[in-house]
Write an enzyme that holds these catalytic residues in place. Sequence first.
Site, PDB file in Angstrom:
ATOM      1  N   GLY A 254      70.948  83.357  52.469  1.00  0.00           N
ATOM      2  CA  GLY A 254      71.120  84.427  53.404  1.00  0.00           C
ATOM      3  C   GLY A 254      72.184  85.228  53.159  1.00  0.00           C
TER       4      GLY A 254
ATOM      5  N   GLY B 118      73.906  85.600  50.238  1.00  0.00           N
ATOM      6  CA  GLY B 118      74.082  86.034  48.887  1.00  0.00           C
ATOM      7  C   GLY B 118      74.995  85.114  47.960  1.00  0.00           C
TER       8      GLY B 118
ATOM      9  N   SER C 211      74.135  82.857  45.800  1.00  0.00           N
ATOM     10  CA  SER C 211      73.857  82.551  44.361  1.00  0.00           C
ATOM     11  C   SER C 211      74.303  83.908  43.740  1.00  0.00           C
ATOM     12  CB  SER C 211      72.390  82.467  44.230  1.00  0.00           C
ATOM     13  OG  SER C 211      71.594  83.577  44.690  1.00  0.00           O
ATOM     14  N   ALA C 212      74.308  85.042  44.305  1.00  0.00           N
ATOM     15  CA  ALA C 212      74.581  86.209  43.447  1.00  0.00           C
ATOM     16  C   ALA C 212      76.240  86.318  43.462  1.00  0.00           C
ATOM     17  CB  ALA C 212      74.305  87.309  44.335  1.00  0.00           C
ATOM     18  N   ALA C 213      76.806  85.787  44.371  1.00  0.00           N
ATOM     19  CA  ALA C 213      78.271  85.850  44.625  1.00  0.00           C
ATOM     20  C   ALA C 213      78.978  84.988  43.416  1.00  0.00           C
ATOM     21  CB  ALA C 213      78.649  85.436  45.954  1.00  0.00           C
TER      22      ALA C 213
ATOM     23  N   ASP D  59      71.355  91.795  45.780  1.00  0.00           N
ATOM     24  CA  ASP D  59      72.428  90.887  45.978  1.00  0.00           C
ATOM     25  C   ASP D  59      73.609  90.783  44.900  1.00  0.00           C
ATOM     26  OD1 ASP D  59      70.539  90.103  47.860  1.00  0.00           O
ATOM     27  OD2 ASP D  59      70.586  88.086  47.573  1.00  0.00           O
TER      28      ASP D  59
END
Length: 311
Positions: free
Chosen positions: A98, A100, A102-104, A145
Amino acid sequence: MAVGSGSGKLILFGEHFVVFGLPAIVSAIGSKTVASIEFKDSPGWQVEDNRPETLGYKKEKFSQQKASIDLILKAAGVDVSKKGIKIVLGGDLQAASGVGASAASCAAIARALNDLYSLKLDNRKINELAFEGEKGYHGTPSGIDNTAAVFGGLLVFKKDLQLGKNSIELIKARKPVEVVVGNTGLTSDTKFVVGEVKKLKEENPVKFNEAVKKYQRLLISARVSIEQGDWKKAGGLLDENHALLQQLAVSCKELDLLVDTARQAGAFGAKMTGTGRGGLMFALTPGKQLQDKVLDAVKLQGFEAFATTIG
Ligand code: MEV
C-alpha cells in the site's frame, strides 16, 4: 559505493481505476527506500534487505523481488556475469503493501545503478527502469507507483493504454496537510487483486461502468478540493472513493474497520490506499491535534499506524 533512493507514496484517489486508463492522484511521502550498491569479486548479484517491514512482507515478496532485480539489470543493460554486485536496501520506508514499497526499491536500485555504472540516465529514464522492475512484482503495473517514487510531489497520473507516453501532471496543495496511515498488517498480492478487478469488469460490466462514471465525477472535484485546500470536501470524496473500492471488492474487513475507526475519531475522510485486501488505509486529519487523536484511536484498535503529511 553508489547510492540511490525512491520515495514511498499514498494513492489519494483512483487506485485500480488507474489501471483502466483513468486519472489518479498520488502523493509521495517523506519516507524513502535507499539502495547502496557496490561491486563484488564473485559474479551475479546478491541482495541484503535491511528495510523495516510488516511482518512476513519480505519473505512473501522475495521471488518477485528477484524477478524485479533481473528486469532492472536487463533494462539498464548491465552485465553482472563477470563482475557481480551487492545491493543493500535500507531507509525509513516500511516494506508493506500500500505504500509503494516495491516501486520505491525499484527506483532506488535504478538510481544506484545509474551512479555505479555512470549510465547518465535522467529521471525519465530512471522511471522507465523502475517501471520494468515493477513488472516483476505486479505483472502489468499502471506505472503510478514508480512515477511517484521517482518524481515525488503530488501528481495526477494517467496511463496511456496504447503504451505510449503516460500523462504526469504536478499539482500543488495550498499547504501540506496531516494524514494518519493505518496498517492492516496483511500483505497483498497486487497482481492477483488487479486480476480480480479485471474479472469483475468482464463478468459485470454494468456494475463496473457505473463505478467508473461515479469515479470520473468524483475525481474532478477531488483535484479542485486539494488545490484549494478544501479538506472537508476532499474528506467526503475520500469516503466516496472508498465506497467505490468496496464495490470493486478490493477492500476487506480490516481496512473497513480502520476506515470506520478513523472517521469516528474525527477524520475528515478515510479510505484504503493501494492494492487493498490488506495493506494500508489513510485518513485525512488536518491539524496536529486531530492527527494525534486519530493516530491514538487507530493504535488503540491494535493496528500499527504512523503520522505523515501529503501535498
Ligand atoms: C497499486 O499501488 C495501485 C494499483 O492501482 C495497481 C497499479 O496501478 O498498477 C492497484
